[in-house]
Design a protein around this motif. Structure first.
Motif, short mmCIF file in Angstrom:
data_model
loop_
_atom_site.label_atom_id
_atom_site.label_comp_id
_atom_site.label_asym_id
_atom_site.label_seq_id
_atom_site.Cartn_x
_atom_site.Cartn_y
_atom_site.Cartn_z
N TYR A 160 0.81 -1.22 0.00
CA TYR A 160 0.00 0.00 0.00
C TYR A 160 0.85 1.27 0.00
O TYR A 160 2.04 1.25 0.30
CB TYR A 160 -0.96 0.02 1.19
CG TYR A 160 -0.30 0.01 2.55
CD1 TYR A 160 0.22 1.18 3.12
CD2 TYR A 160 -0.20 -1.16 3.28
CE1 TYR A 160 0.82 1.17 4.37
CE2 TYR A 160 0.39 -1.19 4.53
CZ TYR A 160 0.90 -0.01 5.07
OH TYR A 160 1.49 -0.03 6.31
N VAL A 161 0.17 2.36 -0.34
CA VAL A 161 0.71 3.70 -0.22
C VAL A 161 -0.12 4.40 0.84
O VAL A 161 -1.35 4.35 0.80
CB VAL A 161 0.60 4.48 -1.56
CG1 VAL A 161 1.12 5.90 -1.39
CG2 VAL A 161 1.33 3.76 -2.67
N LYS A 162 0.54 5.02 1.80
CA LYS A 162 -0.17 5.77 2.85
C LYS A 162 -0.04 7.25 2.52
O LYS A 162 1.06 7.76 2.31
CB LYS A 162 0.44 5.47 4.21
CG LYS A 162 -0.30 6.12 5.36
CD LYS A 162 0.23 5.66 6.69
CE LYS A 162 -0.68 6.12 7.81
NZ LYS A 162 -0.27 5.54 9.10
N ILE A 163 -1.18 7.94 2.47
CA ILE A 163 -1.20 9.37 2.19
C ILE A 163 -1.50 10.13 3.48
O ILE A 163 -2.52 9.89 4.13
CB ILE A 163 -2.26 9.73 1.12
CG1 ILE A 163 -2.07 8.90 -0.15
CG2 ILE A 163 -2.24 11.23 0.82
CD1 ILE A 163 -0.80 9.16 -0.91
N LEU A 164 -0.59 11.04 3.83
CA LEU A 164 -0.75 11.87 5.02
C LEU A 164 -0.78 13.34 4.61
O LEU A 164 -0.06 13.76 3.70
CB LEU A 164 0.41 11.66 5.99
CG LEU A 164 0.60 10.25 6.55
CD1 LEU A 164 1.89 10.17 7.38
CD2 LEU A 164 -0.60 9.83 7.37
N TYR A 165 -1.60 14.10 5.31
CA TYR A 165 -1.61 15.55 5.15
C TYR A 165 -1.64 16.15 6.55
O TYR A 165 -2.51 15.82 7.35
CB TYR A 165 -2.82 16.03 4.34
CG TYR A 165 -2.85 17.53 4.18
CD1 TYR A 165 -1.88 18.18 3.43
CD2 TYR A 165 -3.81 18.29 4.82
CE1 TYR A 165 -1.89 19.56 3.30
CE2 TYR A 165 -3.83 19.68 4.68
CZ TYR A 165 -2.86 20.30 3.93
OH TYR A 165 -2.85 21.67 3.81
N ASP A 166 -0.68 16.99 6.83
CA ASP A 166 -0.55 17.60 8.15
C ASP A 166 -0.45 16.53 9.23
O ASP A 166 -1.02 16.65 10.30
CB ASP A 166 -1.73 18.54 8.41
CG ASP A 166 -1.42 19.59 9.47
OD1 ASP A 166 -0.24 19.85 9.75
OD2 ASP A 166 -2.39 20.12 10.05
N GLY A 167 0.25 15.42 8.88
CA GLY A 167 0.48 14.34 9.83
C GLY A 167 -0.71 13.41 10.04
O GLY A 167 -0.64 12.48 10.82
N LYS A 168 -1.82 13.65 9.33
CA LYS A 168 -3.03 12.84 9.50
C LYS A 168 -3.36 12.11 8.20
O LYS A 168 -3.11 12.62 7.11
CB LYS A 168 -4.21 13.73 9.89
CG LYS A 168 -3.99 14.43 11.22
CD LYS A 168 -5.15 15.34 11.55
CE LYS A 168 -4.85 16.06 12.84
NZ LYS A 168 -4.87 17.49 12.71
N PRO A 169 -3.96 10.91 8.31
CA PRO A 169 -4.33 10.17 7.10
C PRO A 169 -5.38 10.92 6.30
O PRO A 169 -6.25 11.59 6.86
CB PRO A 169 -4.90 8.85 7.64
CG PRO A 169 -4.99 8.98 9.11
CD PRO A 169 -4.32 10.22 9.54
N LEU A 170 -5.28 10.82 4.98
CA LEU A 170 -6.22 11.50 4.09
C LEU A 170 -6.95 10.46 3.25
O LEU A 170 -6.33 9.72 2.48
CB LEU A 170 -5.47 12.48 3.19
CG LEU A 170 -6.31 13.42 2.33
CD1 LEU A 170 -7.22 14.31 3.19
CD2 LEU A 170 -5.42 14.29 1.47
N ALA A 171 -8.26 10.38 3.43
CA ALA A 171 -9.09 9.42 2.69
C ALA A 171 -9.56 10.03 1.38
O ALA A 171 -9.50 11.25 1.18
CB ALA A 171 -10.30 9.03 3.54
#
Length: 139
Positions: A36-47
């Motif tokens: 998988y690829v994990k996407i974070l924005y401002d340290g939080k997961p982005l769905a």
């Protein structure tokens, strides 16, 4: 009697096909994948981000996945052999009042590359500041 034998044989064959199709070892579920690829924005997961993996920036996607509430985009089908690295494009598919900022994402994606998943099955992308913009108008 021959008709009953044919029906029984047909029924047994259908049952074998159904059971083989339901075998857990032949079915790959997105939630069970460890690639998988994990996407974070401002340290939080982005769905609700569609991740497109390409060989070149203007090429067609080799694989695609959408992030879940934990920010994980499970990649279940990869090309074989994999390229030396993947060019990444991302699109927001959310209706939650936000979108990925096209100008920030264009600059970010131009230099973003991921390793082959055979080398690194879990990879993280931290989006830069201002990569997400609100769709709510400010008056």
């Amino acid at each position: 009697m021959a008709v009953i034998a044919r029906v029984s044989m047909w029924t047994a064959w259908c049952a074998a096909v159904v059971l083989a199709g339901c075998d857990a070892s032949t079915t790959t579920s997105t939630s069970e994948s460890d690639t998988y690829v994990k996407i974070l924005y401002d340290g939080k997961p982005l769905a609700n981000v569609q991740v497109l993996l390409k060989q070149t920036a203007d090429g067609t996607p080799l694989a695609r996945a959408i992030t879940n509430e934990r920010g994980l985009a499970f990649v279940t089908e990869l090309p074989s052999p994999e390229p030396e690295d993947y060019v990444v494009a991302m699109e927001s598919i959310s209706d939650g009042g936000w979108m990925l900022n096209p100008s920030v994402m264009k600059k970010f994606s131009d230099s973003l590359r991921l390793k082959p998943f055979s080398e690194s099955p879990q990879q993280t992308i931290e989006l830069p500041r201002r990569a997400v913009q609100s769709l709510v108008s400010k008056h």
